[in-house]
Motif scaffolding. Sequence first.
Motif, mmCIF file in Angstrom:
data_model
loop_
_atom_site.group_PDB
_atom_site.id
_atom_site.type_symbol
_atom_site.label_atom_id
_atom_site.label_comp_id
_atom_site.label_asym_id
_atom_site.label_seq_id
_atom_site.Cartn_x
_atom_site.Cartn_y
_atom_site.Cartn_z
ATOM 1 N N ASP A 106 0.830 -1.203 0.000
ATOM 2 C CA ASP A 106 0.000 0.000 0.000
ATOM 3 C C ASP A 106 0.864 1.253 0.000
ATOM 4 O O ASP A 106 0.576 2.217 -0.726
ATOM 5 N N ALA A 107 1.938 1.241 0.784
ATOM 6 C CA ALA A 107 2.825 2.397 0.839
ATOM 7 C C ALA A 107 3.492 2.664 -0.511
ATOM 8 O O ALA A 107 3.821 3.808 -0.834
ATOM 9 N N ALA A 108 3.670 1.607 -1.300
ATOM 10 C CA ALA A 108 4.286 1.750 -2.625
ATOM 11 C C ALA A 108 3.268 2.058 -3.718
ATOM 12 O O ALA A 108 3.618 2.118 -4.895
ATOM 13 N N GLY A 109 2.002 2.232 -3.324
ATOM 14 C CA GLY A 109 0.968 2.534 -4.317
ATOM 15 C C GLY A 109 0.489 1.333 -5.079
ATOM 16 O O GLY A 109 0.038 1.451 -6.228
ATOM 17 N N GLY A 110 0.540 0.145 -4.456
ATOM 18 C CA GLY A 110 0.169 -1.087 -5.131
ATOM 19 C C GLY A 110 -1.178 -1.635 -4.719
ATOM 20 O O GLY A 110 -1.971 -0.978 -4.045
ATOM 21 N N SER A 111 -1.430 -2.877 -5.117
ATOM 22 C CA SER A 111 -2.677 -3.580 -4.830
ATOM 23 C C SER A 111 -2.361 -4.919 -4.182
ATOM 24 O O SER A 111 -1.408 -5.596 -4.589
ATOM 25 N N ILE A 112 -3.174 -5.330 -3.206
ATOM 26 C CA ILE A 112 -2.917 -6.594 -2.520
ATOM 27 C C ILE A 112 -3.484 -7.790 -3.271
ATOM 28 O O ILE A 112 -3.306 -8.931 -2.838
ATOM 29 N N SER A 113 -4.160 -7.563 -4.383
ATOM 30 C CA SER A 113 -4.613 -8.671 -5.229
ATOM 31 C C SER A 113 -4.438 -8.275 -6.678
ATOM 32 O O SER A 113 -5.125 -7.373 -7.170
ATOM 33 N N ALA A 114 -3.529 -8.960 -7.365
ATOM 34 C CA ALA A 114 -3.233 -8.607 -8.752
ATOM 35 C C ALA A 114 -4.065 -9.410 -9.741
ATOM 36 O O ALA A 114 -4.630 -8.861 -10.674
ATOM 37 N N GLU A 115 -4.136 -10.737 -9.532
ATOM 38 C CA GLU A 115 -4.834 -11.571 -10.514
ATOM 39 C C GLU A 115 -5.633 -12.706 -9.899
ATOM 40 O O GLU A 115 -6.340 -13.419 -10.607
ATOM 41 N N HIS A 116 -5.556 -12.914 -8.601
ATOM 42 C CA HIS A 116 -6.270 -14.030 -7.979
ATOM 43 C C HIS A 116 -7.636 -13.649 -7.439
ATOM 44 O O HIS A 116 -8.413 -14.518 -7.048
ATOM 45 N N GLY A 117 -7.939 -12.373 -7.384
ATOM 46 C CA GLY A 117 -9.212 -11.933 -6.841
ATOM 47 C C GLY A 117 -9.186 -11.878 -5.319
ATOM 48 O O GLY A 117 -8.258 -12.349 -4.660
ATOM 49 N N LEU A 118 -10.258 -11.289 -4.740
ATOM 50 C CA LEU A 118 -10.341 -11.157 -3.286
ATOM 51 C C LEU A 118 -11.024 -12.352 -2.641
ATOM 52 O O LEU A 118 -10.573 -12.840 -1.607
ATOM 53 N N GLY A 119 -12.122 -12.829 -3.255
ATOM 54 C CA GLY A 119 -12.858 -13.956 -2.672
ATOM 55 C C GLY A 119 -13.144 -13.707 -1.210
ATOM 56 O O GLY A 119 -13.606 -12.630 -0.803
ATOM 57 N N VAL A 120 -12.862 -14.702 -0.387
ATOM 58 C CA VAL A 120 -12.909 -14.518 1.059
ATOM 59 C C VAL A 120 -11.512 -14.332 1.630
ATOM 60 O O VAL A 120 -11.340 -13.796 2.725
ATOM 61 N N LEU A 121 -10.495 -14.751 0.872
ATOM 62 C CA LEU A 121 -9.123 -14.703 1.370
ATOM 63 C C LEU A 121 -8.679 -13.276 1.673
ATOM 64 O O LEU A 121 -8.099 -13.000 2.729
ATOM 65 N N ARG A 122 -8.935 -12.355 0.759
ATOM 66 C CA ARG A 122 -8.467 -10.976 0.912
ATOM 67 C C ARG A 122 -9.596 -9.970 1.098
ATOM 68 O O ARG A 122 -9.345 -8.772 1.126
ATOM 69 N N ARG A 123 -10.821 -10.428 1.228
ATOM 70 C CA ARG A 123 -11.970 -9.522 1.320
ATOM 71 C C ARG A 123 -11.812 -8.511 2.450
ATOM 72 O O ARG A 123 -11.923 -7.299 2.253
ATOM 73 N N ASP A 124 -11.549 -8.988 3.649
ATOM 74 C CA ASP A 124 -11.480 -8.098 4.804
ATOM 75 C C ASP A 124 -10.211 -7.251 4.781
ATOM 76 O O ASP A 124 -10.222 -6.088 5.194
ATOM 77 N N GLU A 125 -9.116 -7.824 4.305
ATOM 78 C CA GLU A 125 -7.884 -7.042 4.203
ATOM 79 C C GLU A 125 -8.037 -5.903 3.203
ATOM 80 O O GLU A 125 -7.526 -4.802 3.414
ATOM 81 N N ALA A 126 -8.739 -6.163 2.106
ATOM 82 C CA ALA A 126 -8.905 -5.125 1.088
ATOM 83 C C ALA A 126 -9.618 -3.911 1.651
ATOM 84 O O ALA A 126 -9.332 -2.769 1.268
ATOM 85 N N ALA A 127 -10.561 -4.145 2.576
ATOM 86 C CA ALA A 127 -11.292 -3.032 3.162
ATOM 87 C C ALA A 127 -10.356 -2.081 3.914
ATOM 88 O O ALA A 127 -10.630 -0.884 4.017
ATOM 89 N N ARG A 128 -9.263 -2.609 4.421
ATOM 90 C CA ARG A 128 -8.309 -1.752 5.141
ATOM 91 C C ARG A 128 -7.617 -0.769 4.200
ATOM 92 O O ARG A 128 -7.260 0.357 4.604
ATOM 93 N N TYR A 129 -7.426 -1.174 2.944
ATOM 94 C CA TYR A 129 -6.621 -0.367 2.036
ATOM 95 C C TYR A 129 -7.435 0.434 1.027
ATOM 96 O O TYR A 129 -6.871 1.227 0.284
ATOM 97 N N LYS A 130 -8.741 0.226 0.995
ATOM 98 C CA LYS A 130 -9.586 1.009 0.095
ATOM 99 C C LYS A 130 -10.179 2.192 0.853
ATOM 100 O O LYS A 130 -10.538 2.075 2.021
ATOM 101 N N SER A 131 -10.322 3.304 0.180
ATOM 102 C CA SER A 131 -10.937 4.466 0.811
ATOM 103 C C SER A 131 -12.416 4.207 1.064
ATOM 104 O O SER A 131 -13.044 3.348 0.431
ATOM 105 N N ALA A 132 -12.977 4.957 2.000
ATOM 106 C CA ALA A 132 -14.402 4.831 2.283
ATOM 107 C C ALA A 132 -15.239 5.148 1.051
ATOM 108 O O ALA A 132 -16.275 4.516 0.805
ATOM 109 N N VAL A 133 -14.790 6.115 0.253
ATOM 110 C CA VAL A 133 -15.514 6.460 -0.976
ATOM 111 C C VAL A 133 -15.551 5.263 -1.919
ATOM 112 O O VAL A 133 -16.599 4.902 -2.465
ATOM 113 N N GLU A 134 -14.403 4.643 -2.142
ATOM 114 C CA GLU A 134 -14.332 3.504 -3.061
ATOM 115 C C GLU A 134 -15.200 2.351 -2.573
ATOM 116 O O GLU A 134 -15.916 1.728 -3.356
#
Length: 482
Positions: free
Chosen positions: A417-445
């Motif tokens: 996140d600090a490098a301006g990246g994404s925690i899921s490039a091609e595998h999708g969020l599913g349930v594995l990264r669903r909750d983690e993604a919420a930490r790095y997305k803005s409230a607007v998004e």
Amino acid sequence: MGLDLTDLRATFAGRLLEDADAVAPFLTDWRRKWTGRALAVAQPDTAEGVAAVLRWCHAHRVAVVPQGGNTGLSGGATPAVEGRSLVLSTARLQRIRALDPVGQTITVEAGVTLQQVQDAARDAGRLFPLSLAAQGTCTIGGNLATNAGGVQVLRYGNARELCLGLEVVTAEGELWNGLRPLRKDNTGYALRDLYIGSEGTLGVITAAVLKLFPLPAAQGVAFVAVPSPAAALALLSLAQQRLAADLTAFELISETCLQLVEKHVDAARRPLAEPSPWYVLLEVSSAQGESAAAEAIEALLEVALEAGHASDAALSASVAQFRSLWALREDISESQGAEGPTIKHDIALPITRIPDFIDRTDAALARHFPGLRLVVFGHLGDGNLHYNVSPPAGGMAKADFLALEAPINRLVHDAVDAAGGSISAEHGLGVLRRDEAARYKSAVEQRLMLAVKQALDPLNLMNPGKLLGTPDTISPHTTETR
């Protein structure tokens, strides 16, 4: 749940699997990380049958879990443990509806495997460039639902870029025919793009129009020793400058990866005499023939060696050598699995920041979790790294290693996140990264995504619990402008 499925069986042509043994293969993901329960598995024969199933589910308020080849790595196609959902398998949607070699399109149903699409295109003298390790099993519907990437994104783009039109069944059971083979269609919202990458949370993709390309006259590959990721990046820049669109793949591989492949794959052979900290596997496709491909690679490597970007290289001189060099890359994941448990990270970064990210994150992990092995490889050409962690070479209790997963994930993903990246490039969020993604997305998004979900699936019947959370899970500490 006690729901009578008799009337569901009468609504569509195809199979309805209810026996426990028949249903079992659809309840566990490919990695065997998640296992759920389901009322049954519906396998309609047609898109109209899918629509009929979804209308029944909508009327009876039954959740639907769409599933293709069940090769996903994030649990996005596995039902929940409560057992109140229906798995909708697209396995019987198997038709190739049209192939236009002049317009360079192919129209296929969602259950057609990626390998079948590649083969059909090749038989017509064309190329469908999406390429994944699971291509013999994964299906086009799943590839599109997860916006699959693979090894040739550098040249051709990911699944989204390879799709011109879709046929989709909505959450209410309406059939939308958007199978238009048009490169230009400027008539409103791009509904196609809402469904691609939505992981079955908005509707069910039943067919697609895909782009084809001229079949290359020849392909060549080089396995190149490089001293560092920074040198690999310099080699990438040089290759893009000299090869332009002929550069179709550019993969980064660490020495640790090669050691694991050598250990666990009997047929693996090192192509270079001396080990190197890092390697690059680059592929060139040429419309001019084998000699042109070989000359282009040789000219590139001559400059790279003189500049110090590379120290040695092996070039493919036959189809067998081409395949054996690619196998060194393709066998990494299987080899790491054979070595033991793995903490995986499928991340995307701005390409120019990758060397610094690797240096800083390697050092941080070494400080906080000494002894762990970093198994780093991926698609440097498009910024997608598989930044994986294995136990120490001397071994570690599985429970102790897996107890480190959450803090390691936090460290790695904070760095991404600090490098301006994404925690899921091609595998999708599913349930594995669903909750983690919420930490790095803005409230607007997050609110925008939830608004789309609520508009297209107001009853939350489509793959609930996957990809995104609920309104009360929007992280309060995220910023509006992030």
